[in-house]
Design a protein around this motif. Sequence first.
Motif, mmCIF file in Angstrom:
data_model
loop_
_atom_site.group_PDB
_atom_site.id
_atom_site.type_symbol
_atom_site.label_atom_id
_atom_site.label_comp_id
_atom_site.label_asym_id
_atom_site.label_seq_id
_atom_site.Cartn_x
_atom_site.Cartn_y
_atom_site.Cartn_z
ATOM 1 N N TYR A 1 0.842 -1.201 0.000
ATOM 2 C CA TYR A 1 0.000 0.000 0.000
ATOM 3 C C TYR A 1 0.868 1.239 0.000
ATOM 4 C CZ TYR A 1 -4.081 -2.804 1.191
ATOM 5 O OH TYR A 1 -5.091 -3.723 1.161
ATOM 6 N N LEU A 2 0.321 2.317 -0.554
ATOM 7 C CA LEU A 2 0.837 3.651 -0.292
ATOM 8 C C LEU A 2 0.155 4.152 0.979
ATOM 9 C CD1 LEU A 2 0.495 5.286 -3.850
ATOM 10 C CD2 LEU A 2 2.461 4.045 -2.926
ATOM 11 N N GLU A 3 0.867 4.972 1.739
ATOM 12 C CA GLU A 3 0.275 5.612 2.912
ATOM 13 C C GLU A 3 0.453 7.111 2.750
ATOM 14 O OE1 GLU A 3 0.627 3.233 6.765
ATOM 15 O OE2 GLU A 3 2.361 2.496 5.619
ATOM 16 N N GLN A 4 -0.674 7.780 2.475
ATOM 17 C CA GLN A 4 -0.678 9.211 2.167
ATOM 18 C C GLN A 4 0.293 9.520 1.021
ATOM 19 O OE1 GLN A 4 0.032 10.937 6.065
ATOM 20 N NE2 GLN A 4 -2.154 10.863 6.538
ATOM 21 N N GLY A 5 0.238 8.654 0.025
ATOM 22 C CA GLY A 5 1.050 8.840 -1.168
ATOM 23 C C GLY A 5 2.487 8.391 -1.047
ATOM 24 N N GLU A 6 2.891 7.948 0.127
ATOM 25 C CA GLU A 6 4.291 7.546 0.368
ATOM 26 C C GLU A 6 4.387 6.030 0.502
ATOM 27 O OE1 GLU A 6 6.934 9.965 1.655
ATOM 28 O OE2 GLU A 6 5.691 11.579 0.848
ATOM 29 N N ASP B 1 -5.623 5.125 2.456
ATOM 30 C CA ASP B 1 -6.747 6.019 2.756
ATOM 31 C C ASP B 1 -7.864 5.872 1.729
ATOM 32 O OD1 ASP B 1 -5.503 6.978 5.004
ATOM 33 O OD2 ASP B 1 -4.793 8.838 4.076
ATOM 34 N N ASP B 2 -7.506 5.670 0.462
ATOM 35 C CA ASP B 2 -8.525 5.496 -0.574
ATOM 36 C C ASP B 2 -9.303 4.196 -0.355
ATOM 37 O OD1 ASP B 2 -7.739 7.861 -1.786
ATOM 38 O OD2 ASP B 2 -6.417 6.857 -3.234
ATOM 39 N N THR C 1 -9.638 2.607 2.479
ATOM 40 C CA THR C 1 -10.418 2.771 3.708
ATOM 41 C C THR C 1 -11.698 3.555 3.445
ATOM 42 O OG1 THR C 1 -8.409 2.685 5.056
ATOM 43 C CG2 THR C 1 -10.347 3.714 6.059
ATOM 44 N N ARG C 2 -11.610 4.584 2.618
ATOM 45 C CA ARG C 2 -12.774 5.408 2.304
ATOM 46 C C ARG C 2 -13.824 4.597 1.540
ATOM 47 N NH1 ARG C 2 -10.127 9.328 0.791
ATOM 48 N NH2 ARG C 2 -9.928 8.820 -1.430
ATOM 49 N N ASP D 1 -3.580 3.513 -2.393
ATOM 50 C CA ASP D 1 -3.369 4.268 -1.156
ATOM 51 C C ASP D 1 -4.322 3.747 -0.092
ATOM 52 O OD1 ASP D 1 -3.643 6.566 0.849
ATOM 53 O OD2 ASP D 1 -2.007 7.252 -0.434
#
Length: 201
Positions: free
Chosen positions: A139-144, A169-170, A172-173, A167
């Motif tokens: 995964y990316l985490e906040q783009g990182e 966050d994506d 998760t959303r 990502d």
Amino acid sequence: MTAELPTSPAAERNKQPILEVLQTVLPAHGAVLEIAAGTGQHVCFFALHLPGLRWQPTEPDAVQCETIAARVRARGLTNVEPPLVLDVHDSPWPVASGYDAIVCINMIHISPWSATEALCRGATRHLVTGGKLVLYGPYLEQGEAAPSNLAFDASLRKRDARWGVRDLDDVTRVAAGHGLRREHVIRMPANNLTVVFEKTV
């Protein structure tokens, strides 16, 4: 013989660390649906070590389903159902409802984004309230991400523009939009994550 069946080196490497997580998040007894079961190495290993659970492997590829069935027979496992052909985009999924957990390993980065949405939508339909959706992969985490995961992402997108490391966050959303609350994020070897969602509705 199992030695003659297709084998994924990645599945051999990660099956033990994933099992250790599953032992902490899955119930001792119940039914588990595996999405994108691949060669069947995971489901056979998990079924052997979690004998109180009944496992239903699925794969969009019929030939892979034959491989899974052969591996299950070779292992002599009685708590694994015959594999079913299932693409997460199918509507409805050709499986029963009322699963205690759904496990999906290394799928969402090698499929279009619509597959992640379809996976979450289907999970909501087929999990019991309180059931778990367990995802594993990079995964990316906040783009990182770790350099290796960024390079992997670039190579995936070169192979197919619809693919790529997602990502967190994506994901998760999207899951939240289907009544799936993120419960755990567990750091795994090789810069991967296991992410556990709980069905809340």
